[in-house]
Design a protein around this motif. Structure first.
Motif, PDB file in Angstrom:
ATOM      1  N   LEU A  82      16.671  34.179  -1.469  1.00 56.59           N
ATOM      2  CA  LEU A  82      16.125  35.181  -2.383  1.00 56.59           C
ATOM      3  C   LEU A  82      15.890  36.534  -1.693  1.00 56.59           C
ATOM      4  CD1 LEU A  82      15.294  35.381  -5.365  1.00 56.59           C
ATOM      5  CD2 LEU A  82      12.954  34.784  -4.685  1.00 56.59           C
ATOM      6  N   ALA A  83      16.090  36.590  -0.385  1.00 57.81           N
ATOM      7  CA  ALA A  83      15.734  37.793   0.373  1.00 57.81           C
ATOM      8  C   ALA A  83      16.423  39.041  -0.153  1.00 57.81           C
ATOM      9  CB  ALA A  83      16.050  37.591   1.853  1.00 57.81           C
ATOM     10  N   ARG A  84      17.732  38.986  -0.352  1.00 55.80           N
ATOM     11  CA  ARG A  84      18.454  40.197  -0.719  1.00 55.80           C
ATOM     12  C   ARG A  84      18.098  40.679  -2.113  1.00 55.80           C
ATOM     13  NH1 ARG A  84      19.270  44.011   2.101  1.00 55.80           N
ATOM     14  NH2 ARG A  84      19.867  42.514   3.707  1.00 55.80           N
ATOM     15  N   ARG A  85      17.992  39.774  -3.079  1.00 59.70           N
ATOM     16  CA  ARG A  85      17.609  40.191  -4.440  1.00 59.70           C
ATOM     17  C   ARG A  85      16.221  40.818  -4.439  1.00 59.70           C
ATOM     18  NH1 ARG A  85      17.983  35.434  -8.537  1.00 59.70           N
ATOM     19  NH2 ARG A  85      17.471  37.109 -10.007  1.00 59.70           N
ATOM     20  N   LEU A  86      15.289  40.196  -3.718  1.00 60.99           N
ATOM     21  CA  LEU A  86      13.941  40.746  -3.661  1.00 60.99           C
ATOM     22  C   LEU A  86      13.946  42.100  -2.957  1.00 60.99           C
ATOM     23  CD1 LEU A  86      10.920  40.380  -4.205  1.00 60.99           C
ATOM     24  CD2 LEU A  86      10.748  39.151  -2.024  1.00 60.99           C
ATOM     25  N   ALA A  87      14.724  42.206  -1.883  1.00 60.18           N
ATOM     26  CA  ALA A  87      14.798  43.472  -1.143  1.00 60.18           C
ATOM     27  C   ALA A  87      15.278  44.607  -2.036  1.00 60.18           C
ATOM     28  CB  ALA A  87      15.720  43.313   0.061  1.00 60.18           C
ATOM     29  N   GLU A  88      16.251  44.320  -2.876  1.00 56.75           N
ATOM     30  CA  GLU A  88      16.767  45.349  -3.774  1.00 56.75           C
ATOM     31  C   GLU A  88      15.735  45.754  -4.818  1.00 56.75           C
ATOM     32  OE1 GLU A  88      20.276  43.501  -5.225  1.00 56.75           O
ATOM     33  OE2 GLU A  88      21.433  43.891  -3.389  1.00 56.75           O
ATOM     34  N   ARG A  89      14.931  44.798  -5.265  1.00 58.42           N
ATOM     35  CA  ARG A  89      13.925  45.112  -6.292  1.00 58.42           C
ATOM     36  C   ARG A  89      12.769  45.922  -5.728  1.00 58.42           C
ATOM     37  NH1 ARG A  89      14.170  41.978 -11.002  1.00 58.42           N
ATOM     38  NH2 ARG A  89      12.448  43.333 -11.696  1.00 58.42           N
ATOM     39  N   VAL A  90      12.361  45.647  -4.498  1.00 60.58           N
ATOM     40  CA  VAL A  90      11.176  46.322  -3.943  1.00 60.58           C
ATOM     41  C   VAL A  90      11.536  47.383  -2.904  1.00 60.58           C
ATOM     42  CG1 VAL A  90       9.729  44.309  -4.376  1.00 60.58           C
ATOM     43  CG2 VAL A  90      10.798  44.580  -2.130  1.00 60.58           C
ATOM     44  N   GLU A  91      12.836  47.560  -2.666  1.00 53.95           N
ATOM     45  CA  GLU A  91      13.340  48.585  -1.745  1.00 53.95           C
ATOM     46  C   GLU A  91      12.725  48.428  -0.352  1.00 53.95           C
ATOM     47  OE1 GLU A  91      12.640  52.320  -3.665  1.00 53.95           O
ATOM     48  OE2 GLU A  91      14.269  52.027  -5.101  1.00 53.95           O
ATOM     49  N   ALA A  92      12.924  47.245   0.214  1.00 56.14           N
ATOM     50  CA  ALA A  92      12.396  46.931   1.545  1.00 56.14           C
ATOM     51  C   ALA A  92      13.501  46.294   2.382  1.00 56.14           C
ATOM     52  CB  ALA A  92      11.211  45.984   1.441  1.00 56.14           C
ATOM     53  N   PRO A  93      13.440  46.452   3.699  1.00 58.62           N
ATOM     54  CA  PRO A  93      14.447  45.827   4.561  1.00 58.62           C
ATOM     55  C   PRO A  93      14.194  44.332   4.741  1.00 58.62           C
ATOM     56  CG  PRO A  93      12.830  46.976   5.896  1.00 58.62           C
ATOM     57  CD  PRO A  93      12.494  47.293   4.461  1.00 58.62           C
ATOM     58  N   VAL A  94      15.273  43.598   5.005  1.00 61.98           N
ATOM     59  CA  VAL A  94      15.181  42.185   5.364  1.00 61.98           C
ATOM     60  C   VAL A  94      15.167  42.106   6.886  1.00 61.98           C
ATOM     61  CG1 VAL A  94      16.287  39.926   5.247  1.00 61.98           C
ATOM     62  CG2 VAL A  94      16.379  41.476   3.271  1.00 61.98           C
ATOM     63  N   VAL A  95      14.123  41.465   7.415  1.00 59.90           N
ATOM     64  CA  VAL A  95      13.859  41.476   8.851  1.00 59.90           C
ATOM     65  C   VAL A  95      13.522  40.052   9.290  1.00 59.90           C
ATOM     66  CG1 VAL A  95      12.306  42.349  10.639  1.00 59.90           C
ATOM     67  CG2 VAL A  95      12.993  43.844   8.769  1.00 59.90           C
ATOM     68  N   GLY A  96      13.951  39.683  10.500  1.00 61.60           N
ATOM     69  CA  GLY A  96      13.523  38.378  11.018  1.00 61.60           C
ATOM     70  C   GLY A  96      14.580  37.698  11.835  1.00 61.60           C
ATOM     71  N   CYS A  97      14.864  36.429  11.496  1.00 60.17           N
ATOM     72  CA  CYS A  97      15.757  35.618  12.316  1.00 60.17           C
ATOM     73  C   CYS A  97      17.185  36.132  12.241  1.00 60.17           C
ATOM     74  CB  CYS A  97      15.691  34.161  11.875  1.00 60.17           C
ATOM     75  SG  CYS A  97      16.409  33.852  10.245  1.00 60.17           S
ATOM     76  N   ALA A  98      17.980  35.718  13.195  1.00 61.20           N
ATOM     77  CA  ALA A  98      19.398  36.055  13.218  1.00 61.20           C
ATOM     78  C   ALA A  98      20.132  35.257  12.150  1.00 61.20           C
ATOM     79  CB  ALA A  98      19.978  35.753  14.593  1.00 61.20           C
ATOM     80  N   PRO A  99      21.248  35.778  11.643  1.00 61.41           N
ATOM     81  CA  PRO A  99      22.065  34.987  10.714  1.00 61.41           C
ATOM     82  C   PRO A  99      22.717  33.828  11.444  1.00 61.41           C
ATOM     83  CG  PRO A  99      23.169  37.042  11.259  1.00 61.41           C
ATOM     84  CD  PRO A  99      21.801  37.117  11.874  1.00 61.41           C
TER      85      PRO A  99
END
Length: 285
Positions: A82-99
């Motif tokens: 859900l990270a990317r959809r949420l990021a687009e809605r709240v305009e925030a970067p996705v940060v944390g573990c490596a892919p």
């Protein structure tokens, strides 16, 4: 075990709320918990599965509060999709573990990796994200997965432990990406962190005496290792046969997952010169 209603933001600390996703299974307990950290600005930890109802619940909980970062402990499908959809809605970067792109060989419902995960920033051990009144520090905890991070919140003396330490069950270590030696080393690392007074895991209840729990987890894994060595000495050579002996009182739906952790133990024992693999069978070295 925590049984909060789905989609409701529940306060667990003055700086922390959690929202439970509706993805309960024998592997996830009551579901995956997304944590919201902060007041005037927020960090969202483990946005969870790609579920419309959970996205709507998170947006309600966030409201108009700015989001500094969406943070991910690891890339199993109940944590990061859900990270990317949420990021687009709240305009925030996705940060944390490596892919991580890896086919998991185990029959675990929660262990399929999220190959769509694409962070804007990968955090190394000790790197920090700061918000208004909070700091989150990455704590590398490989073992459950090779890319697993926990996040420390020093203002609360808290650690968001992801799946490395859970509040309802021991975690599964599933090769080839799951690594028992790394898991044990990460547990020892957490045990030595004396300032973490409380854990907020992704599954299950808040852990209020974390060093005692971590000590118990270390002991539990040592006990399982001892059982495996005794079975090898008794010529029990196949992993399914070991699991049938070791987990006789456990729901058999969990046996395939238990086989993955037993295999992880055997690989660790092989690397230490204590076991030998012969096709699908094992023997004591």
């Amino acid at each position: 075990m925590s049984n909060a209603p789905y989609g409701v933001a529940v306060s667990v600390d003055p700086l922390v709320r959690r929202v439970l996703a509706p993805n309960a299974t024998p592997f996830t307990g009551t579901g995956t918990q997304t944590h919201l950290v902060g007041r005037d600005t927020l960090a969202i930890i483990d946005p969870g599965p790609d579920d419309d109802a959970h996205l709507a619940a998170l947006l309600r909980a966030i409201g108009d509060t700015p989001v500094a970062a969406i943070m991910v402990t690891h890339t199993h499908r109940d944590h990061s999709p859900l990270a990317r959809r949420l990021a687009e809605r709240v305009e925030a970067p996705v940060v944390g573990c490596a892919p991580l792109a890896l086919d998991d060989l185990g029959p675990r419902a929660d262990a399929a990796f999220d190959d769509s995960y694409a962070p804007d920033r990968v955090l190394a051990d000790g790197e920090r994200i700061d918000g208004d009144g909070w700091t989150l520090e990455a704590v590398a905890t490989p073992g459950h997965t090779s890319n697993h991070l926990a996040f420390a919140l020093p203002q609360a003396g808290a650690l968001f432990s992801g799946d490395h330490v859970m509040g309802w069950s021991t975690t599964i270590v599933s090769p080839p990406d799951g690594d028992m030696a790394a898991y044990m080393a990460s547990l020892q690392k957490l045990f030595e962190r004396e300032d973490d007074r409380i854990y907020f895991p992704a599954h299950g209840d808040v852990v209020e005496n974390p060093r005692r729990l971590v000590r118990g987890l270390l002991g539990h894994r040592k006990q399982r290792e001892g059982q495996i060595l005794r079975l090898l000495r008794d010529d029990v050579a196949a992993v399914p046969a070991m699991v049938a002996r070791m987990y006789a009182g456990i729901d058999q739906r969990m046996w395939p997952a238990a086989e993955r952790s037993v295999l992880a133990h055997l690989i660790d024992l092989r690397q230490r010169g204590l076991a030998v693999e012969e096709g699908d069978a094992w023997r004591a070295a």
